[in-house]
Write a protein that holds these residues in place. Sequence first.
Motif, PDB file in Angstrom:
ATOM      1  N   ASN A  96       0.829  -1.200   0.000  1.00 22.48           N
ATOM      2  CA  ASN A  96       0.000   0.000   0.000  1.00 22.48           C
ATOM      3  C   ASN A  96       0.868   1.257   0.000  1.00 22.48           C
ATOM      4  N   ALA A  97       1.966   1.212   0.769  1.00 18.55           N
ATOM      5  CA  ALA A  97       2.869   2.352   0.838  1.00 18.55           C
ATOM      6  C   ALA A  97       3.470   2.662  -0.531  1.00 18.55           C
ATOM      7  N   LEU A  98       3.806   1.634  -1.278  1.00 14.91           N
ATOM      8  CA  LEU A  98       4.393   1.862  -2.602  1.00 14.91           C
ATOM      9  C   LEU A  98       3.352   2.376  -3.590  1.00 14.91           C
ATOM     10  N   ASP A  99       2.113   1.924  -3.459  1.00 13.86           N
ATOM     11  CA  ASP A  99       1.047   2.501  -4.293  1.00 13.86           C
ATOM     12  C   ASP A  99       0.897   3.992  -3.984  1.00 13.86           C
TER      13      ASP A  99
ATOM     14  N   CYS B  11      -2.057  -0.450 -17.517  1.00 11.49           N
ATOM     15  CA  CYS B  11      -0.745  -0.974 -17.882  1.00 11.49           C
ATOM     16  C   CYS B  11      -0.760  -2.501 -17.936  1.00 11.49           C
ATOM     17  N   LEU B  12      -0.257  -3.053 -19.037  1.00 12.00           N
ATOM     18  CA  LEU B  12      -0.202  -4.506 -19.188  1.00 12.00           C
ATOM     19  C   LEU B  12       0.734  -5.139 -18.153  1.00 12.00           C
ATOM     20  N   GLY B  13       1.767  -4.403 -17.762  1.00 17.34           N
ATOM     21  CA  GLY B  13       2.754  -4.950 -16.837  1.00 17.34           C
ATOM     22  C   GLY B  13       2.551  -4.541 -15.399  1.00 17.34           C
ATOM     23  N   ARG B  14       1.330  -4.114 -15.080  1.00 19.39           N
ATOM     24  CA  ARG B  14       1.052  -3.611 -13.727  1.00 19.39           C
ATOM     25  C   ARG B  14       1.485  -4.585 -12.634  1.00 19.39           C
ATOM     26  N   ALA B  15       1.038  -5.821 -12.712  1.00 20.34           N
ATOM     27  CA  ALA B  15       1.326  -6.785 -11.646  1.00 20.34           C
ATOM     28  C   ALA B  15       2.823  -7.039 -11.523  1.00 20.34           C
TER      29      ALA B  15
ATOM     30  N   GLN C 201       7.954  -6.053  -8.687  1.00 20.64           N
ATOM     31  CA  GLN C 201       9.390  -5.784  -8.716  1.00 20.64           C
ATOM     32  C   GLN C 201       9.764  -4.668  -7.743  1.00 20.64           C
ATOM     33  N   VAL C 202       8.968  -3.620  -7.715  1.00 25.26           N
ATOM     34  CA  VAL C 202       9.251  -2.498  -6.805  1.00 25.26           C
ATOM     35  C   VAL C 202       9.064  -2.938  -5.354  1.00 25.26           C
ATOM     36  N   ILE C 203       8.015  -3.716  -5.088  1.00 21.51           N
ATOM     37  CA  ILE C 203       7.787  -4.228  -3.729  1.00 21.51           C
ATOM     38  C   ILE C 203       8.985  -5.055  -3.262  1.00 21.51           C
TER      39      ILE C 203
END
Length: 201
Positions: free
Chosen positions: A73-76, A150-154, A159-161
Amino acid sequence: RRVNPGTDIISTLSQIESEGDTLTESEAINVIFTIFAAGAQTTTSSLSTAMYLLLGDPAARARLVTEPDLIPNALDEIMRYETVVQNTFMRIALRPTTLGGEKVDEGEHIVGFTAAAHRDPTAFDRPGELVLDRPDLARSLAFGSGIHSCLGRALGRQQVILGVQTMLRRLPELCLSEQEIGWRRLLPVRQLDHLYVQNGG
């Protein structure tokens, strides 16, 4: 890939058909280029921006160390607060309309600024603040929305998480150095040109 398809995404794109219509070679190349560019540039930009904000805010960083379940959630929220994709690609008005009190004629070009939408007080409470446990992130446009999602959302989000989780776990003494950061002056992607860090204060 059209002649000898595999199980990869390019092969899948080359075989896509809808009501007898397929992507032209130019369309397929454009989609593939977008996937490669977006998959690398936006992910690295999101990760470096998250590191910059967390290393610069010891309280936020400490909270994520003690509350690791809050990291997604923090990264969102970080991606809303410091939007990587600043604006949408150009759209063309299909009919006369009004946007923000301005008349738009049919055929006119429109560019929507995602970063501005993320600071809209009618969409987000206290939009100028970084709130790690912000509850109203369903309206975030960090990964687009609707047919423009975005197609690569997940994959990008995961990756960022993982990157932030790894930083917090393996580099607990990491901090910003005293050297200034630099932002690249370009659109649509807002990204750091350089970020200097050091291990320990």
